[in-house]
Design an enzyme around this catalytic site. Structure first.
Site, PDB file in Angstrom:
ATOM      1  N   GLU A 243       0.872  -1.292   0.059  1.00 22.32           N
ATOM      2  CA  GLU A 243       0.175   0.154   0.121  1.00 22.32           C
ATOM      3  C   GLU A 243       0.876   1.343  -0.049  1.00 22.32           C
ATOM      4  O   GLU A 243       0.293   2.424  -0.870  1.00 22.32           O
ATOM      5  CB  GLU A 243      -1.060  -0.180   1.202  1.00 22.32           C
ATOM      6  CG  GLU A 243      -1.838  -1.076   0.972  1.00 22.32           C
ATOM      7  CD  GLU A 243      -2.863  -0.983   2.373  1.00 22.32           C
ATOM      8  OE1 GLU A 243      -3.404  -2.039   2.735  1.00 22.32           O
ATOM      9  OE2 GLU A 243      -2.952  -0.217   3.208  1.00 22.32           O
ATOM     10  N   LEU A 338       5.845  29.071  -9.377  1.00 24.00           N
ATOM     11  CA  LEU A 338       6.495  29.270 -10.675  1.00 24.00           C
ATOM     12  C   LEU A 338       5.182  29.714 -11.797  1.00 24.00           C
ATOM     13  O   LEU A 338       5.427  30.266 -12.615  1.00 24.00           O
ATOM     14  CB  LEU A 338       7.305  28.354 -11.263  1.00 24.00           C
ATOM     15  CG  LEU A 338       8.699  28.050 -10.614  1.00 24.00           C
ATOM     16  CD1 LEU A 338       9.412  27.175 -11.020  1.00 24.00           C
ATOM     17  CD2 LEU A 338       9.318  29.649 -10.505  1.00 24.00           C
TER      18      LEU A 338
END
Ligand SMILES: Cc1cc2nc3c(=O)[nH]c(=O)nc-3n(C[C@H](O)[C@H](O)[C@H](O)COP(=O)(O)OP(=O)(O)OC[C@H]3O[C@@H](n4cnc5c(N)ncnc54)[C@H](O)[C@@H]3O)c2cc1C
Length: 382
Positions: A243, A338
């Site tokens: 998992e 950005l």
């Protein structure tokens, strides 16, 4: 840059078909599903028809019996594309493995074929309002009454919670025994007393039905016990390396996608007569993200190989989950920056990825729990 070596040509062809499926069956409807708070049943059936659910299920139970690399391709493509609504990975790579690993022949024959076709959607319910990281503290009980088990309790934050037809429920079958009193019990849709609560409002994953579940004197036959009584905690622990690796694989793909989107955007967007990519700060940030992503990718690919050989340790899986989720979170934040203001707009994939994936450091064992596992293995202290 270092090439990946784990895949062969067949995996490449499979990747192309997954990409086509996402473009055709998921992309056009995802915005609507985000408004609905869940995906359609049809997309589950469509995924089943293409063999994209339960890749690892052997042919005798209706599956393709494919290796974990096909699963990896599916995980990467779904995560990298940024469509978080369909809870395929939880169904296929977390719920189905419990049935494959611990189910009786009868249970496998009853549930797996329909899970492969998408007619039966799976969920796993461990977390409760009062117990998440500390699973030994769960209160949901499954008590024997004659020839039946009677389930009482409440679960929360359950992925696929509204749509699930089959839920593996972590219950106390003997509340006096702590971890040794936990068992896994399957509760199917339609059992009297099994109710769904709210489809929870989240900061991301808007098309995913993450829900409360309630069990009020729900009677199930003893055949719904998954594995031996009292083995539930051990079963959960045994499944955790896979998992956690799945989370890491998804985080790698998301980091790489975010980097691609940001390179493209900063090469086009202008400020002060130059592109954003012309600023050294941008190139340095992108270089940092690339270096982190590449180091992570090599480590995670190694973990995939170890998993396939049955040798992935709990500690290595914890390292993968910890670093992958932290590297991804940092990358998403830097990339969003950005993009400037556009990075904050939901219509931009970077905004969704940032909000959608914050939970990776919390669910499936939080970063703090990963550090506990790694720290304990170093010091021997609990
Ligand atoms: C989107 C989403 C989907 C989910 N899907 C599922 C699902 O399908 N099935 C399911 O069962 N659960 C699911 N969860 C639940 C998830 O697994 C839990 O939220 C997680 O295990 C943390 O438990 P908690 O929320 O109770 O936090 P808590 O355990 O209360 O932790 C709170 C804080 O304390 C810290 N902490 C706890 N113990 C320690 C310790 N020993 N040392 C140091 N710090 C510690 C934690 O790291 C965290 O920062 C989901 C959660 C989310 C957000």
């Amino acid at each position: 840059m270092i090439e990946r070596t784990i895949f062969n040509e067949e995996h490449g062809l499979f990747r192309d078909s997954v990409k086509r499926f996402i473009e055709k069956e998921i992309a056009p409807d995802h915005a609507q599903w985000e408004k609905d708070g869940q995906v359609s049943r049809e997309v589950w059936l469509a995924a089943g028809e293409r063999g994209f659910l339960g890749c690892s299920v052997p042919e005798e139970y209706g599956g393709p019996g494919a290796d974990f690399l096909y699963t990896t391709v599916l995980l990467e493509e779904m995560a990298g594309a940024g469509y978080t609504g369909p809870g395929f990975h939880l169904h296929s790579e977390i719920v189905i493995p419990y049935i494959l690993q611990y189910g009786t022949e009868e249970q496998k024959k009853t549930w797996l074929p329909k899970m492969v076709t998408g007619e039966c959607i799976g969920a796993i319910a461990m977390t409760e309002p009062g117990a998440g990281s500390d699973l030994q503290g769960i209160k949901t009980q499954a008590v024997r009454d004659g020839n039946e088990l009677v389930v009482n309790g409440q679960k929360v934050f359950i992925t696929n919670g509204q749509m699930a037809d089959l839920v593996i429920v972590a219950c106390k079958t003997d509340p006096t025994l702590g971890a040794k009193g936990i068992s896994l019990v399957v509760v199917e849709r339609g059992r009297e007393g099994f109710e769904r609560g709210r489809n929870l409002e989240k900061i991301g994953w808007h098309a995913q039905d993450t829900s409360e579940l309630f069990f009020d004197h729900v009677r199930v036959p003893p055949e719904n016990l998954l594995g031996a009584e009292g083995r539930g905690f051990i079963q959960l622990v045994e499944q955790l390396p896979q998992e956690r690796l799945i989370v890491a694989i998804r985080c790698c793909a998301i980091t790489e996608s975010a980097l691609d989107w940001t390179v493209e955007y900063t090469n086009e967007r202008q400020a002060f007569g130059r592109t954003i990519a012309d600023f050294q700060n941008t190139r340095f940030k992108l270089a940092e993200i690339k270096s982190d992503a590449l180091m992570l990718r090599v480590f995670v690919d190694k973990c995939i190989e170890l998993l396939m050989r049955g040798e992935l340790s709990a500690e290595d899986a914890a390292v993968a989950k910890l670093r992958a989720s932290e590297i991804m979170s940092n990358a998403l934040d830097e990339c969003l920056q950005l993009f400037g203001g556009y990075g904050y707009m939901w219509e931009y994939p970077i905004a969704r990825a940032w909000a959608d994936n914050r939970f990776a450091r919390i669910a499936g064992g939080s970063s703090e729990i990963m550090k506990e596992i790694i720290g304990r293995s170093l010091t021997g202290k609990r």
